[in-house]
Design a protein around this motif. Structure first.
Motif, PDB file in Angstrom:
ATOM      1  N   ALA A  40       0.866  -1.178   0.000  1.00 26.46           N
ATOM      2  CA  ALA A  40       0.000   0.000   0.000  1.00 26.46           C
ATOM      3  C   ALA A  40       0.901   1.224   0.000  1.00 26.46           C
ATOM      4  O   ALA A  40       1.703   1.412   0.923  1.00 26.46           O
ATOM      5  CB  ALA A  40      -0.911   0.007   1.223  1.00 26.46           C
ATOM      6  N   VAL A  41       0.792   2.048  -1.037  1.00 28.62           N
ATOM      7  CA  VAL A  41       1.606   3.265  -1.155  1.00 28.62           C
ATOM      8  C   VAL A  41       0.656   4.428  -1.382  1.00 28.62           C
ATOM      9  O   VAL A  41      -0.057   4.473  -2.388  1.00 28.62           O
ATOM     10  CB  VAL A  41       2.624   3.178  -2.313  1.00 28.62           C
ATOM     11  N   ILE A  42       0.649   5.371  -0.451  1.00 31.15           N
ATOM     12  CA  ILE A  42      -0.269   6.507  -0.491  1.00 31.15           C
ATOM     13  C   ILE A  42       0.566   7.785  -0.460  1.00 31.15           C
ATOM     14  O   ILE A  42       1.246   8.064   0.530  1.00 31.15           O
ATOM     15  CB  ILE A  42      -1.236   6.488   0.699  1.00 31.15           C
ATOM     16  N   ASP A  43       0.527   8.545  -1.546  1.00 30.17           N
ATOM     17  CA  ASP A  43       1.300   9.800  -1.622  1.00 30.17           C
ATOM     18  C   ASP A  43       2.745   9.595  -1.172  1.00 30.17           C
ATOM     19  O   ASP A  43       3.261  10.325  -0.328  1.00 30.17           O
ATOM     20  CB  ASP A  43       0.630  10.892  -0.779  1.00 30.17           C
ATOM     21  N   GLU A  44       3.392   8.568  -1.712  1.00 27.29           N
ATOM     22  CA  GLU A  44       4.788   8.209  -1.449  1.00 27.29           C
ATOM     23  C   GLU A  44       5.011   7.537  -0.101  1.00 27.29           C
ATOM     24  O   GLU A  44       6.132   7.160   0.234  1.00 27.29           O
ATOM     25  CB  GLU A  44       5.720   9.428  -1.553  1.00 27.29           C
ATOM     26  N   VAL A  45       3.962   7.388   0.702  1.00 26.66           N
ATOM     27  CA  VAL A  45       4.094   6.761   2.018  1.00 26.66           C
ATOM     28  C   VAL A  45       3.753   5.273   1.895  1.00 26.66           C
ATOM     29  O   VAL A  45       2.661   4.915   1.451  1.00 26.66           O
ATOM     30  CB  VAL A  45       3.168   7.423   3.053  1.00 26.66           C
ATOM     31  N   HIS A  46       4.699   4.412   2.274  1.00 25.47           N
ATOM     32  CA  HIS A  46       4.465   2.970   2.291  1.00 25.47           C
ATOM     33  C   HIS A  46       3.847   2.590   3.635  1.00 25.47           C
ATOM     34  O   HIS A  46       4.411   2.893   4.691  1.00 25.47           O
ATOM     35  CB  HIS A  46       5.776   2.213   2.091  1.00 25.47           C
ATOM     36  N   VAL A  47       2.685   1.939   3.586  1.00 27.31           N
ATOM     37  CA  VAL A  47       1.934   1.614   4.795  1.00 27.31           C
ATOM     38  C   VAL A  47       1.820   0.104   4.943  1.00 27.31           C
ATOM     39  O   VAL A  47       1.490  -0.598   3.986  1.00 27.31           O
ATOM     40  CB  VAL A  47       0.528   2.249   4.753  1.00 27.31           C
ATOM     41  N   GLY A 178      -9.835   0.019   0.425  1.00 23.36           N
ATOM     42  CA  GLY A 178      -9.441  -1.116   1.234  1.00 23.36           C
ATOM     43  C   GLY A 178      -8.123  -1.696   0.766  1.00 23.36           C
ATOM     44  O   GLY A 178      -7.839  -1.728  -0.431  1.00 23.36           O
ATOM     45  N   PHE A 179      -7.303  -2.143   1.708  1.00 21.97           N
ATOM     46  CA  PHE A 179      -6.052  -2.841   1.377  1.00 21.97           C
ATOM     47  C   PHE A 179      -5.801  -3.885   2.452  1.00 21.97           C
ATOM     48  O   PHE A 179      -6.639  -4.084   3.336  1.00 21.97           O
ATOM     49  CB  PHE A 179      -4.876  -1.868   1.215  1.00 21.97           C
ATOM     50  N   GLU A 193      -1.523   3.455  -4.595  1.00 23.81           N
ATOM     51  CA  GLU A 193      -1.586   2.124  -5.194  1.00 23.81           C
ATOM     52  C   GLU A 193      -1.730   1.088  -4.084  1.00 23.81           C
ATOM     53  O   GLU A 193      -0.994   1.117  -3.099  1.00 23.81           O
ATOM     54  CB  GLU A 193      -0.337   1.827  -6.013  1.00 23.81           C
ATOM     55  N   PHE A 194      -2.682   0.189  -4.253  1.00 26.19           N
ATOM     56  CA  PHE A 194      -2.934  -0.866  -3.277  1.00 26.19           C
ATOM     57  C   PHE A 194      -2.880  -2.211  -3.998  1.00 26.19           C
ATOM     58  O   PHE A 194      -3.559  -2.414  -5.006  1.00 26.19           O
ATOM     59  CB  PHE A 194      -4.309  -0.680  -2.627  1.00 26.19           C
ATOM     60  N   SER A 212      -5.382  -1.885  -7.118  1.00 26.04           N
ATOM     61  CA  SER A 212      -6.257  -0.729  -7.275  1.00 26.04           C
ATOM     62  C   SER A 212      -5.414   0.533  -7.236  1.00 26.04           C
ATOM     63  O   SER A 212      -4.515   0.663  -6.395  1.00 26.04           O
ATOM     64  CB  SER A 212      -7.308  -0.689  -6.161  1.00 26.04           C
ATOM     65  N   VAL A 213      -5.695   1.452  -8.148  1.00 26.24           N
ATOM     66  CA  VAL A 213      -4.955   2.712  -8.216  1.00 26.24           C
ATOM     67  C   VAL A 213      -5.950   3.858  -8.081  1.00 26.24           C
ATOM     68  O   VAL A 213      -6.907   3.950  -8.845  1.00 26.24           O
ATOM     69  CB  VAL A 213      -4.182   2.845  -9.544  1.00 26.24           C
TER      70      VAL A 213
END
Length: 348
Positions: A40-47, A178-179, A193-194, A212-213
């Protein structure tokens, strides 16, 4: 299919469970279980989120912080601390640290957030550049770079504020994505991106990859569709020795998609047995680039994803004599699963 083959597919599709990926829902056979390889990558943040007891989280976090605090850099920055600072966070901490323990210049930073909330351990990281350290000021390059840390820290905090833990069978009713073990709440991120993998339990070579993008994550969202690249795809398949079974547009629950399926020789599959792969993705030419992009791949005769393995672990990977599913089983299962794909109500 033979009667025995048909019985397996009937058994797999008799009990389906709804899964949430991005802003879509899809039903998978219960025997497809969550694979440990996720992203899971949200605005360059890997979660990364995982269910974990609070006391276990505290033990793991304290051990990790002790390790970080005991490390120092090497080379030109030998002796300088691995960690620059620790910032308090509700339920945890944000660590401003070097990218890795072998770095020799501490300008390359990783901001790492670790926190626990309602039964879930969370980890979020983002990379940054900080050229303001005293030992770097004699170098004009680093003086010109300045620091990204305040900006990237703000991005990290903004992402942290909108993620939470989630059971794999929980279907949220509010807007969001969801991820694996998690949920991003609210409107689509500018770029996210998930990716989730599910593998068929008890088999080494059957799995489904869901992606999912949201927003405009250009690396994950293709510029052109399958139909637009048909000639190129057919050339690539022919060169590889594979065979294209179909490449076609498809409408599912009123939404436009493109799909292809192929028969692959042993030298193409990772398990080195004749196998198959299929792909279904959003038709952006119809749905538009502002819509969440969805992609699904299914593999038969390809080893399921796994974390990096040691040489000893690699040696234990079984050599397959044939793929788990026959071609008829693969295509029947593909049709049954993809037919359930639909937007999640309330997701947008």
């Amino acid at each position: 299919m033979t009667a025995e083959e048909a019985q397996l597919i009937q058994s797999l599709t008799a009990r389906m469970t709804t899964r949430c990926i991005g802003r879509h829902l899809i039903d998978l056979p219960e025997q497809f279980v969550l694979n440990p390889v996720q992203e899971a990558v949200i605005d360059e943040v890997h979660v990364e989120i995982r269910p974990l007891a609070k006391d276990r989280f505290e033990l793991e976090t304290h051990a990790l912080l002790r390790k970080y605090r005991s490390q120092s850099l090497v080379g030109k920055s030998a002796g300088l601390p691995f960690v620059s600072r620790e910032i308090s966070l509700a339920g945890g901490v944000i660590v401003d640290r070097a990218e890795h323990d072998a770095t020799s210049i501490r300008a390359g930073r990783t901001l790492e957030a670790l926190w626990w909330d309602r039964g879930y351990a969370h980890r979020a990281t983002i990379k940054a550049i900080d050229g303001t350290y005293p030992e770097l000021q004699s170098d004009p390059y680093w003086r010109e770079q300045g620091t990204e840390v305040p900006e990237k820290l703000a991005t990290l905090r903004a992402v942290i504020a909108r993620v939470r833990g989630r059971r794999d069978d929980e279907i949220p009713s509010e807007p969001g994505d969801g991820f694996a073990h998690g949920f991003w709440q609210g409107a689509q991120a500018p770029a996210a991106e998930f990716s989730i993998n599910y593998h068929l339990q008890g088999t080494p070579d059957v799995y489904i990859h869901l992606r999912s993008v949201s927003g405009d994550a250009r690396v994950a969202r293709p510029d052109t569709g399958l139909m637009q690249r048909r000639a190129q795809i057919e050339r690539q398949i022919q060169r590889s020795g594979a065979e294209l079974l179909w490449l076609r547009p498809r409408v599912i629950h009123g939404k436009a998609y493109e799909e292809s399926a192929g028969r692959e020789p042993a030298h193409v599959t990772s398990a080195r047995v004749p196998g198959h792969s299929a792909v279904l993705q959003t038709d952006q030419a119809v749905e538009g680039r502002s819509a969440p992009f969805f992609k699904m791949l299914m593999f038969n005769g390809h080893y399921i994803p796994s974390p990096p393995r040691s040489l000893e672990e690699q040696a234990k990977i079984p050599d397959l004599k044939r793929a788990t599913l026959s071609e008829a089983q693969m295509l029947a299962l593909w049709e049954a699963i993809t037919a359930t794909l639909r937007p999640r109500p309330g997701a947008l």
